[in-house]
Design an enzyme around this catalytic site. Sequence first.
Site, PDB file in Angstrom:
ATOM      1  N   ASN A   1       0.899  -1.412  -0.040  1.00 10.49           N
ATOM      2  CA  ASN A   1       0.096  -0.109   0.100  1.00 10.49           C
ATOM      3  C   ASN A   1       0.862   1.257  -0.056  1.00 10.49           C
ATOM      4  O   ASN A   1       0.258   2.368   0.055  1.00 10.49           O
ATOM      5  CB  ASN A   1      -0.852  -0.050   1.265  1.00 10.49           C
ATOM      6  CG  ASN A   1      -2.041  -0.981   1.162  1.00 10.49           C
ATOM      7  OD1 ASN A   1      -2.620  -1.025   0.076  1.00 10.49           O
ATOM      8  ND2 ASN A   1      -2.366  -1.761   2.237  1.00 10.49           N
TER       9      ASN A   1
ATOM     10  N   ASP B   1      10.091  -6.676   2.108  1.00  2.91           N
ATOM     11  CA  ASP B   1      10.059  -6.300   3.438  1.00  2.91           C
ATOM     12  C   ASP B   1      11.599  -5.815   3.231  1.00  2.91           C
ATOM     13  O   ASP B   1      12.646  -6.323   2.835  1.00  2.91           O
ATOM     14  CB  ASP B   1       9.920  -7.021   4.373  1.00  2.91           C
ATOM     15  CG  ASP B   1       9.689  -6.201   5.736  1.00  2.91           C
ATOM     16  OD1 ASP B   1       9.269  -5.023   5.531  1.00  2.91           O
ATOM     17  OD2 ASP B   1      10.056  -7.025   6.759  1.00  2.91           O
TER      18      ASP B   1
ATOM     19  N   PHE C   1      11.926   8.262   0.783  1.00  5.04           N
ATOM     20  CA  PHE C   1      11.332   8.185   2.102  1.00  5.04           C
ATOM     21  C   PHE C   1      11.926   7.335   3.132  1.00  5.04           C
ATOM     22  O   PHE C   1      13.000   7.025   2.795  1.00  5.04           O
ATOM     23  CB  PHE C   1       9.805   7.567   1.611  1.00  5.04           C
ATOM     24  CG  PHE C   1      10.262   6.273   0.947  1.00  5.04           C
ATOM     25  CD1 PHE C   1       9.973   4.914   1.897  1.00  5.04           C
ATOM     26  CD2 PHE C   1      10.453   6.023  -0.501  1.00  5.04           C
ATOM     27  CE1 PHE C   1       9.991   3.707   1.044  1.00  5.04           C
ATOM     28  CE2 PHE C   1      10.643   4.703  -0.974  1.00  5.04           C
ATOM     29  CZ  PHE C   1      10.330   3.514  -0.060  1.00  5.04           C
TER      30      PHE C   1
END
Length: 193
Positions: A9, A69, A149
């Site tokens: 997401n 991940d 980010f």
Amino acid sequence: MKQLCFATNNRHKLAEVSQMLAGKYNLLSLQDIGCHEELAEDQDTLEGNSRQKAAYVWENYRVSCFADDTGLEVEALNGAPGVYSARYAGPQRSDNDNIQLLLQNLAAHENRKARFRTSVTLILDGKEHQFEGIVEGHITKEWKGNKGFGYDPVFVPEGYDRTFAEMSAEEKNAISHRGRAIRKLVDFLKAQP
């Protein structure tokens, strides 16, 4: 063009990877396949988390997919934050809070060596494959740059004098941990009949 879901997401990750797969696969988001639930990440390894997310999508939506991940592993902190990188400063998953806590925890350390590691699990027609990407570097003492980010404003990759947050998306993708893992994934997918 074949369809493939990226089980995330995170719009930043989706944009990065869409760029890398452009023209090869039609990359679908979780939203595109109608998956609106938050995927669990409660394993104690990066590999376990990526496998857990990909397996959930495959088992519930029957769409070939991959999940990743990523963890920042800091040598002086015994590999922390590692698998807990996104929620290092708490469940709010705030990049700013995470960076502040990291810099605070590193304040007394001269050793600032760190690495980003990404684990990608692909489930293609029910068969699982894993890929890994690593980039070595160090943590700066202050924030630099406003792109990217996560921990990008404080991570300088080995051989560079700029943080990931000071690089364009193209520069970062060429050398990043996720970029390296995704290139392995892309090479694997291109070799499929």
